[in-house]
Design a protein around this motif. Structure first.
Motif: not given
Length: 456
Positions: A327-355
Motif C-alpha cells: 500500500l502507498g506510493v511505489s509499494a510492490i505487491s506479490d500474489s506469488w503468481y504475479g507482481f505489481a508496483q504502485n505509481v511512484k509519485t504522490v500526485e499520480e497516486y492521489f489522482q488514481l485513488i481519487t478516481d
C-alpha cells in the motif's frame, strides 16, 4: 586462501540483481500485465491462502525531512507535516479497494511500515492508519507487526502507540556512526540517540530490535566501521542487517553528492565486509542468508536452522504468506503468481485513488517456467540449496542454468549433483551470482546498460 578470495572478488564483481523477486523488475513483461489481470491474481491467491496462512501488508510511507544521499528508496523530502493526513487517507482508500477484491475478511499475519521515514508521521496519525487497516480484518494468532524508524526522531509516543496496536519489532536505520561518513551521506544520529530509543523500546516491551548497517559507504574506513560495530555490540540488537551499499546514481541522483573516488574499491569493500562480518560473529551473531545476522534464540535464526526461512520484498522473514499487498506510493505487491508496483509519485497516486482505481502502473504475471525458476532462486537465497524436481517436466531455464553453474562449481562456490545444488561456505558470499546463473530472462535479454548494483 586470501589470494583466492581476491581472485574471486575480481571475477564475480559484476552488476547483479538482488533477487527480491523473480523475474527481477527490469524484466517484468508488460504484455502479460493489466490492472484487471492483477486483481484476478490477487483474488485467486487470497482465496487459496488467506484462511490457512493469512496475508502480509507492506505500507510505504515516503516522507522524510531530509535526503539521505546513500538512499535508494522512493522518498518525498519535506518539512511540511500537513501532508500526513491526506496521504494516510489515500492509503486507507487503497486498502478499501483490496478489501473489495478479497470479498472476505482478511487474516493479517504481517504488517511492515517502511519508507521514507515512518516516524515522520505523528503517533496519532500512525494510530489512525493502523486502526483503519485492522478494523475490517482478523489478526492471525502468530501475527508480527514491525516498522522502520529514524533514531533521531523516534519518540516514546511513537513506540508506545505502535506497541499498543500490536507492534513488537523495530528496525533502526544507523548505517555508520563515523561523523565523516554521516556528513557525506547526510544521515545524522548519535550513538546516545540509538541507545536511548533501544532502551525505551525494550522497557515498553518490544521483543525484537534490528539495526541496519551498510558497508562500502563513501569515506568509510576499517577503523570507523570497527568502531561502529563495537558500539552496536554494546546495545545488543536482536538482529542486524549488514548491507552492501548499492551505488546507482543513474537511478538515485542524490548519490551524486559524492563521486566514485569517495567510495572504496572492490578490494577495500571486500575487506570492509569481511571485517564487519568477523566482528559480528565475534560478538555472538549468526549469519543468515545474505546480509543478515541474528543472536541465538532469534526466530529468524530458528527459521533458517529449520529450513523455514522466507524472503520477500520486505527482506528475510520467518513468516510465510503467499499474498503480500503493498500500500502507498511505489509499494510492490506479490500474489506469488504475479507482481505489481504502485505509481511512484504522490500526485499520480492521489489522482488514481481519487478516481477509484488501484494505483498500480506496472507488473508481471508469472509463467510456468517463471514459477520454477522463482522457486529455485528462493531456495538458494533462503536455504543455500535446491533440488531439481519438476515432476517429470523438462525446464529449459534450469538446464541452461546448469551449464552456467559449472564454472561456479569449478571455483568452489557450489556443489552440483544430478539431484540439485548446494552452496558452499565460500559461495555464501556470492549468492546473487549463483542465482543469476538461473535467471533465464536476464540471459535471454542481456542489458545494454548497467541496471543493477555491483555484486561486491
Amino acid at each position: 586462501m586470501e589470494n583466492k578470495s581476491l581472485l574471486l572478488t575480481d571475477k564475480y564483481n559484476v552488476a547483479v540483481p538482488r533477487y527480491t523477486s523473480y523475474p527481477t523488475m527490469p524484466y517484468w513483461d508488460a504484455n502479460t500485465f493489466s490492472p484487471e489481470l492483477w486483481q484476478q491474481s490477487v483474488k485467486f491467491s487470497f482465496t487459496e491462502s488467506n484462511a490457512q496462512s493469512g496475508i502480509s501488508l507492506y505500507i510505504h510511507l515516503p516522507y522524510c525531512e531530509s535526503l539521505c544521499t546513500y538512499c535508494g528508496c522512493n522518498t518525498r523530502i519535506t518539512k511540511n507535516h500537513r501532508v500526513e493526513e491526506p496521504y494516510l487517507a489515500a492509503v486507507l482508500k487503497e486498502w478499501d479497494m483490496y478489501l473489495a477484491i478479497f470479498n472476505d475478511r482478511p487474516v493479517i499475519k504481517e504488517i511492515h511500515m517502511g519508507g521514507g521515514t515512518p516516524t515522520f508521521f505523528s503517533p496519532k496519525n500512525l494510530q489512525t492508519l493502523i486502526k483503519g487497516i485492522i478494523k475490517n480484518a482478523t489478526i492471525h494468532a502468530d501475527a508480527e507487526f514491525s516498522f522502520e524508524a529514524h533514531p533521531a526522531n523516534t519518540t516514546v509516543g511513537h513506540l508506545q502507540v505502535l506497541y499498543d496496536l500490536g507492534f513488537r519489532r523495530l528496525s533502526l536505520g544507523i548505517q555508520d556512526f563515523d561523523p565523516k561518513v554521516q556528513f557525506i551521506i547526510n544521515r545524522h544520529q548519535t550513538a546516545d540517540q540509538v541507545m536511548a530509543v533501544t532502551q525505551q523500546a525494550r522497557r515498553i516491551g518490544y521483543t525484537s530490535i534490528n539495526y541496519d548497517l551498510i558497508y562500502g559507504l563513501p569515506l568509510q574506513t576499517l577503523a570507523g566501521l570497527a568502531d561502529t560495530m563495537n558500539k552496536v555490540a554494546l546495545f545488543r540488537p536482536d538482529r542486524i542487517a549488514f548491507y552492501s551499499y548499492a551505488h546507482v546514481p543513474w537511478i538515485k541522483p542524490g548519490q551524486r553528492r559524492f563521486t566514485e573516488q569517495d567510495l572504496p574499491d572492490a578490494a577495500a569493500k571486500t575487506k570492509l565486509h569481511e571485517t564487519g562480518r568477523a566482528l559480528l560473529m565475534h560478538y555472538g551473531y549468526h549469519e543468515i542468508g545474505m546480509d543478515h545476522f541474528a543472536l541465538p534464540g532469534d526466530t529468524l535464526l530458528h527459521a533458517e536452522q529449520n529450513g523455514k526461512l522466507h524472503r520477500n520484498f520486505m527482506g528475510y522473514t520467518h513468516q510465510h504468506t503467499q499474498l503480500q499487498v503493498g500500500l502507498g506510493v511505489s509499494a510492490i505487491s506479490d500474489s506469488w503468481y504475479g507482481f505489481a508496483q504502485n505509481v511512484k509519485t504522490v500526485e499520480e497516486y492521489f489522482q488514481l485513488i481519487t478516481d477509484g482505481q488501484l494505483p498500480v502502473f506496472k507488473g508481471h504475471i508469472l509463467t510456468a517456467e517463471d514459477l520454477i525458476v522463482r522457486k529455485h532462486i528462493l531456495n538458494i537465497m533462503c536455504t543455500g540449496q535446491t533440488v531439481w524436481n519438476h515432476h517429470g517436466e523438462p525446464c529449459t531455464a534450469v538446464a541452461d542454468g546448469l551449464d552456467r553453474l559449472d564454472a561456479l562449481a569449478d571455483d568452489g562456490l557450489v556443489e552440483l549433483t544430478s539431484l540439485g545444488l548446494t552452496v558452499t561456505e565460500m559461495g555464501k558470499r556470492y549468492l546473487r551470482n549463483i542465482c543469476m546463473c538461473l535467471d533465464a530472462r536476464l540471459w535471454a535479454d542481456k542489458p545494454a546498460t548497467q541496471l543493477f548494483s555491483m555484486a561486491i
